[in-house]
Design an enzyme around this catalytic site. Structure first.
Site, short mmCIF file in Angstrom:
data_model
loop_
_atom_site.label_atom_id
_atom_site.label_comp_id
_atom_site.label_asym_id
_atom_site.label_seq_id
_atom_site.Cartn_x
_atom_site.Cartn_y
_atom_site.Cartn_z
N ASP A 184 0.87 -1.17 0.00
CA ASP A 184 0.00 0.00 0.00
C ASP A 184 0.92 1.23 0.00
OD1 ASP A 184 -2.39 1.59 0.40
OD2 ASP A 184 -1.81 1.74 2.51
N ASP A 232 -0.25 5.17 1.11
CA ASP A 232 -0.54 6.18 2.14
C ASP A 232 -0.56 5.55 3.53
OD1 ASP A 232 -1.14 8.79 0.73
OD2 ASP A 232 -2.42 7.42 -0.38
#
Length: 200
Positions: A9, A11
């Site tokens: 991922d 953020d």
């Protein structure tokens, strides 16, 4: 098919950008007289920006500015904050480097749009790191739907069950698990007591 791959991922996992999202959302929504404060932003953590905007529009509808324009304002503000203040999350770059040393294919699967992905990777000097970069903005459904992870695995040429995902949010973990991947959860310090992580 390659034996294994690692998918990250972005953020809150690679870069400490969640505070920037909260700041940008509060600024933009308050300007529209939406009574959003920072503690409320966790309700939408992990969603695509357009879904965040729809979420709050359903609760506090405004007039005069389209939802797409609001999303664009938020993304632009986050991009400014990342470019000026962004810092890598502790251990993120080192983990990527370890995977590279192990010659594992690397993917990025994020809810953020491509324009922000570019800003983050440039800020962290990771422009040429990932073999595949996927944005949930190009999918019909964002996280927690597994689409962005399935797309990333397919483009890497690795079966989803042979992928390990790194995620920091509940929605992201659900997305990776729904794609039949193993998932390593790296929640923010203030969220590590959330019992939902234990259930996943």
């Amino acid at each position: 098919m390659i034996d294994a791959a690692v998918i990250f991922d972005m953020d809150g996992l690679l870069i400490n950008s969640e505070p920037f999202w909260h700041r940008a959302e509060v600024e933009v929504f308050n300007a529209l007289e939406v009574p959003l404060h920072e503690s409320m932003c966790n309700q939408t953590m992990g969603l695509r920006c357009d879904e965040v905007v729809s979420y709050w529009y359903a609760r506090f509808p405004w007039t005069g500015t389209s939802q797409s324009e609001v999303a664009e304002r938020i993304i632009n503000r986050v991009s400014e904050l990342v470019a000026t203040l962004g810092q890598p999350m502790p251990g993120a770059v080192e983990t990527i480097q370890l995977c590279q040393q192990m010659h594992l294919p690397l993917g990025l699967a994020t809810s953020s749009p491509i324009c922000l992905i570019d800003v983050v990777l440039n800020k962290l000097n990771l422009q040429d790191t990932f073999d595949v970069i996927s944005s949930a903005q190009t999918e019909e459904f964002g996280k927690p739907h597994p689409a962005v992870y399935l797309t990333t695995a397919n483009r890497l040429g690795v079966h989803p069950q042979k992928c390990v995902a790194f995620e920091d949010s509940i929605r992201g973990i659900i997305s990776a698990k729904a794609a039949s991947m193993r998932c390593i959860a790296v929640p923010a310090l203030e969220e590590r007591e959330d019992p939902r992580f234990a259930m996943l």
